[in-house]
Design an enzyme around this catalytic site. Structure first.
Site, mmCIF file in Angstrom:
data_model
loop_
_atom_site.group_PDB
_atom_site.id
_atom_site.type_symbol
_atom_site.label_atom_id
_atom_site.label_comp_id
_atom_site.label_asym_id
_atom_site.label_seq_id
_atom_site.Cartn_x
_atom_site.Cartn_y
_atom_site.Cartn_z
ATOM 1 N N ARG A 99 12.820 -48.932 -23.249
ATOM 2 C CA ARG A 99 14.408 -49.388 -23.311
ATOM 3 C C ARG A 99 15.064 -48.782 -22.689
ATOM 4 O O ARG A 99 15.108 -48.270 -21.692
ATOM 5 C CB ARG A 99 15.088 -48.508 -25.050
ATOM 6 C CG ARG A 99 16.839 -49.051 -24.837
ATOM 7 C CD ARG A 99 16.906 -50.469 -24.726
ATOM 8 N NE ARG A 99 18.504 -50.705 -25.121
ATOM 9 C CZ ARG A 99 19.370 -51.373 -26.273
ATOM 10 N NH1 ARG A 99 19.087 -50.739 -27.396
ATOM 11 N NH2 ARG A 99 20.616 -51.401 -25.904
ATOM 12 N N GLU A 107 21.669 -59.952 -28.832
ATOM 13 C CA GLU A 107 20.432 -59.925 -29.902
ATOM 14 C C GLU A 107 20.501 -60.476 -29.814
ATOM 15 O O GLU A 107 20.594 -61.849 -29.297
ATOM 16 C CB GLU A 107 21.304 -59.113 -31.166
ATOM 17 C CG GLU A 107 22.191 -58.225 -30.628
ATOM 18 C CD GLU A 107 20.571 -57.070 -30.959
ATOM 19 O OE1 GLU A 107 19.482 -56.906 -31.560
ATOM 20 O OE2 GLU A 107 21.204 -55.898 -30.265
ATOM 21 N N ARG A 141 12.225 -44.708 -28.659
ATOM 22 C CA ARG A 141 11.879 -45.468 -27.560
ATOM 23 C C ARG A 141 11.996 -44.624 -25.878
ATOM 24 O O ARG A 141 13.270 -43.424 -26.054
ATOM 25 C CB ARG A 141 12.687 -46.560 -28.061
ATOM 26 C CG ARG A 141 12.622 -47.185 -29.126
ATOM 27 C CD ARG A 141 13.678 -48.663 -29.011
ATOM 28 N NE ARG A 141 13.755 -48.418 -28.727
ATOM 29 C CZ ARG A 141 15.287 -49.428 -29.242
ATOM 30 N NH1 ARG A 141 15.165 -50.837 -29.145
ATOM 31 N NH2 ARG A 141 16.626 -49.092 -29.080
#
Length: 285
Positions: A99, A107, A141
């Site tokens: 990320r 999104e 992540r």
């Protein structure tokens, strides 16, 4: 008398020319003597006289040691682009989900979501990049900065071109904040839309909408009419969120495709607690 005077003038002119030649030779000898002295002191070849000097080639530019050099191609290969701010790297045969630090892209189902993803893909997909790790997020992540092969920061580029927000809740990076300010001012990318919605607000609205739908569904199932004998009749259902039906027999072909565990409940429970409807494939009628 006139002849004597003419002869006298001629002799004076010859003497004057001789003196000039002598002075010139003396000056040249002095110049050569000075050059020899300079040579002896410096230990170098004496400079050429103006007559001996030849045009010299133009000097070549000296490389600037302070100029940034492109990053090397060593690093991890970008093998997937999940969206504008999330990518996958291949390292030693294993994938790492990353990320981008300080970046929040629209999104996928949001305005500019696909364009943001394409921008990241154009810059990074299939390339070897360098990962600067910061920390891990709650999903496991790696949160980090991606350095592209030419030395640029992917994090900075996506915000600079207006395809993501600076994620201020998780980053106090002044440069990222300034890049977003410039992108807003020049209406780059998503900032061309005066009603652009931040991703964190979009996600919040989606959660609230999903919760409202769930409440309405639960209210509807609680008041749904029950068939006669529903409180005692046994039915079977696949314990999966993707399933919307219940079955009257365990041998139903649809139920056999269930990849999770099977539940045995009353028909009333299947309707009101699980919000299921009867399966028409194996209906007893």
């Amino acid at each position: 008398m006139q002849m004597i005077r003419t002869l006298f003038l001629y002799l004076c002119l010859v003497s004057l020319l001789a003196c000039n030649n002598s002075d010139r030779e003396k000056a040249q000898e002095q110049f050569r003597e000075r050059q020899r002295t300079i040579q002896e002191r410096a230990g170098n070849t004496p400079p050429a006289t103006p007559e001996q000097q030849q045009p010299q080639p133009a000097p070549q530019p000296v490389p600037d040691a302070n100029k940034p050099k492109p990053a090397s191609t060593a690093g991890d290969k970008v093998v997937a682009i999940k969206d504008g701010d999330t990518i996958e790297l291949l390292r030693n045969g294993e994938t790492i989900k990353v990320r981008l630090y300080g970046v929040d892209a629209p999104e996928k189902n949001q305005a500019f979501g696909q364009r943001s993803k394409q921008f990241t893909s154009d810059l990074a997909f299939g390339k070897f990049v360098r990962l600067i790790e910061h920390n891990k997020d709650r999903y496991g992540r790696t949160v980090g900065t991606i350095i592209l092969p030419d030395g640029r920061s992917l994090n900075e580029e996506i915000i600079k071109e207006g395809f993501a927000w600076h994620y201020k809740d998780y980053s106090k990076d002044v440069k990222l904040a300034n890049l977003e300010t410039d992108a807003r001012r020049f209406k780059r990318g998503l900032w061309s839309d005066p009603k652009a919605v931040a991703p964190w607000d979009f996600r919040k609205n989606e959660r609230e909408l999903a919760a409202l739908k769930k409440e309405k569904k639960e209210a509807a199932t609680q008041n749904a009419p029950l068939p006669a004998g529903a409180t005692t009749r046994k039915v079977y259902l696949c314990n999966s969120s993707g399933s919307a039906v219940y079955h009257f027999t365990q041998n139903c072909s649809v139920l056999k495709r269930c990849k999770t565990n099977m539940l045995t409940v009353t028909q009333a429970q299947a309707i009101r607690e699980h919000g299921r409807r009867p399966d028409k494939t194996c209906s007893p009628n």
